[in-house]
Design an enzyme around this catalytic site. Structure first.
Site, PDB file in Angstrom:
ATOM      1  N   SER A 116      41.949  33.781  31.052  1.00  0.00           N
ATOM      2  CA  SER A 116      42.284  32.982  32.227  1.00  0.00           C
ATOM      3  C   SER A 116      41.379  33.257  33.416  1.00  0.00           C
ATOM      4  CB  SER A 116      43.736  33.262  32.626  1.00  0.00           C
ATOM      5  OG  SER A 116      43.919  34.653  32.850  1.00  0.00           O
ATOM      6  N   ASP A 272      47.903  45.464  31.454  1.00  0.00           N
ATOM      7  CA  ASP A 272      47.728  44.190  30.744  1.00  0.00           C
ATOM      8  C   ASP A 272      47.425  44.472  29.277  1.00  0.00           C
ATOM      9  OD1 ASP A 272      47.669  41.448  30.515  1.00  0.00           O
ATOM     10  OD2 ASP A 272      45.605  41.230  31.185  1.00  0.00           O
TER      11      ASP A 272
END
Length: 504
Positions: A116, A272
């Site tokens: 992203s 993450d």
């Protein structure tokens, strides 16, 4: 989402009539080229923007919530988002490094992974160390603007929630979005990710079976990060891991324990840890990449985490409740005993069960109800930890569906407690407190002078009263006049409205 066919995932049977009607209307505007529900959801999230791609990455780690097939289809959002063109990447790298591409790299290949925020290229460099292969991460063009737009929308939604749903204010939706905004701001500067890689490398230098890529600082800037190329099998490639002879259940335990060790021992962790960011090298070691999002815990939060996990492991719900009160997470007027009973209702159903026997959705619902009942406030410093723990558990579960999370966590938690709450930890804390006391004593004279000045100022106010400058007086008068004007205008409009109503 409706146009891309994502609403096919919704089962209308359990929905109320109004929602069922909305889903039906949404199905009418599907594209003819719309894919199956899960793939359509992935495409819709990608088109909505980078913030929504992050949401899809999170859902991909929760097959117990969204279903196995949906989670598999969403995994492509972890590193298989559509890349941007090669020429744009080359131009962005040259601009960020302030030099022609050919002066820094002998070759820059096409993108090998795209997510992203950025995409990664395989490249080669030639310098005093010889020719070597590196990974070059470059930000997507315009991604900062798109994230800013999404965050503005999130802030508006959070404010509306706080305004019209008072019960949710304890969850601090605006603070949650502020935490996300800070995280995104850090993620947009790849120099900070390089610094995180360097810090993690120092913290884990002696850890067996874990490492991170080395940073090439000469070829790193705000929009570009160059680092060691990693050869290995992604944790998302379960078939490849099995074919390479790796022990999947052991890997699942290793991922969970590695995260807990970094969070509790170092207070700094990869936030993450989805499967696309974790590799297994030929020796079976875990290699983590993409440190754009990290979390940090102070000693107070680390102790809270360790004692909470230990309490659940040994089923000491009274101690868990006491820790919540000691940390100030539950208002003092609440009952410790009643809170302990509520925690028992959460802990007993999941204790000594394997991951495939636990309904995480049901557990989260029960936890929400309990925290609401005891007016527990959301803690911003724990948001990143909570989010990452859910993701890590999902990754570990994908490798070993029968993972016992409590037994896996026990050795790491016990090690931290023995080290920090045992004799050595008590001695170190005593030394730190003595140092703080010494600094306080050294600052004593300056503090006394400040107190003397404050007392003199207060005495002058008491005897002489408050004084205002001419500008301040004029500003106050102007404010009063403006308030009076608008009040009179409102009364006139109200009177006219009454007259119109009476004589219509």
């Amino acid at each position: 989402m409706a146009r891309e066919g994502a609403l096919r995932l919704v089962d209308p049977i359990d929905l109320p009539p109004a929602a069922r009607t909305l889903v039906g209307l949404g199905r009418l505007i599907e594209r003819r080229s719309a894919r199956d529900g899960a793939e359509g959801l992935a495409r819709a999230l990608q088109r909505l923007g980078p913030s929504y791609v992050k949401l899809g990455q999170f859902l991909a780690t929760r097959p117990d919530v969204v279903g196995i097939q949906t989670a598999r289809d969403l995994e492509r959002l972890q590193d298989q988002v559509d890349p941007f063109p090669q020429e744009l990447a080359e131009a962005a790298i040259a601009e960020a490094l302030g030099a022609p591409l050919s002066s820094r790299f002998t070759h820059l290949g096409p993108p090998v992974a795209a997510a992203s925020i950025a995409q990664v290229h395989r490249a080669t460099v030639s310098d005093a160390f010889g020719e070597r292969v590196v990974a070059v991460k470059v930000l997507r063009p315009g991604v900062t603007h798109r994230f800013g737009r999404d965050l503005q929308a999130f802030f508006r939604i959070a404010r509306l929630i706080e305004r019209f749903a008072p019960k949710t204010r304890r969850l601090k939706p605006v603070v949650v979005v502020e935490t996300l905004a800070r995280s995104v701001a850090i993620e947009m500067d790849l120099r900070l990710e390089a610094a995180a890689l360097s810090e993690i490398a120092e913290n884990t230098a002696a850890d067996p079976g874990f490492r991170v890529p080395a940073v090439d600082w000469e070829r790193t800037a705000r929009g570009v990060l160059t680092m060691e190329w990693i050869d290995g099998v992604k944790l998302s490639d379960r078939a490849g891991l099995a074919a390479a002879g790796h022990d999947l259940p052991a890997l699942g335990r290793h991922v969970m324990q590695t995260f807990l060790r970094h969070a509790m021992r170092d207070g700094f962790f990869h936030a993450d840890m989805h499967p696309g960011n974790l590799f297994v090298d030929a020796a079976g070691g875990l290699v983590a990449v993409d440190f754009g999002i990290t979390g940090r815990l102070g000693m107070k939060e680390r102790r809270f985490l360790a004692e909470i996990l230990h309490g659940f492991i040994v089923r000491d719900y009274r101690r868990i409740a006491e820790v919540h009160f000691e940390a100030g997470y539950v208002p003092p007027e609440q009952s410790v005993d009643e809170f302990a009973r509520a925690l028992r209702a959460i802990g007993e159903p999941i204790h000594s069960r394997t991951a495939d026997q636990i309904s995480m959705a049901k557990l989260l619902t029960l936890l929400f109800e309990v925290t609401e009942l005891f007016q527990m406030q959301t803690r911003p410093e724990l948001l990143m930890l909570q989010k990452t723990m859910v993701v890590v558990e999902g990754v570990a579960r994908s490798l070993d569906p029968k993972l016992d999370m409590w037994a896996t966590a026990a050795p790491v938690v016990r090690e931290w407690l023995e080290r920090n709450l045992g004799p050595i930890g008590i001695a170190e804390n005593a030394v730190d407190e003595l140092r703080q006391l010494a600094r306080g004593i050294a600052a004593g004279p300056e503090l006394l002078l400040r107190l003397e000045r404050i007392s003199v100022d207060l005495e002058e106010v008491v005897h002489g009263g408050l004084s205002y400058s001419e500008d301040s007086i004029q500003a106050i008068v102007g404010g009063v006049r403006r308030a009076a004007f608008w009040s009179n205008l409102a009364l006139v409009v109200l009177a006219l409205g009454v007259v119109v109503y009476l004589f219509r």
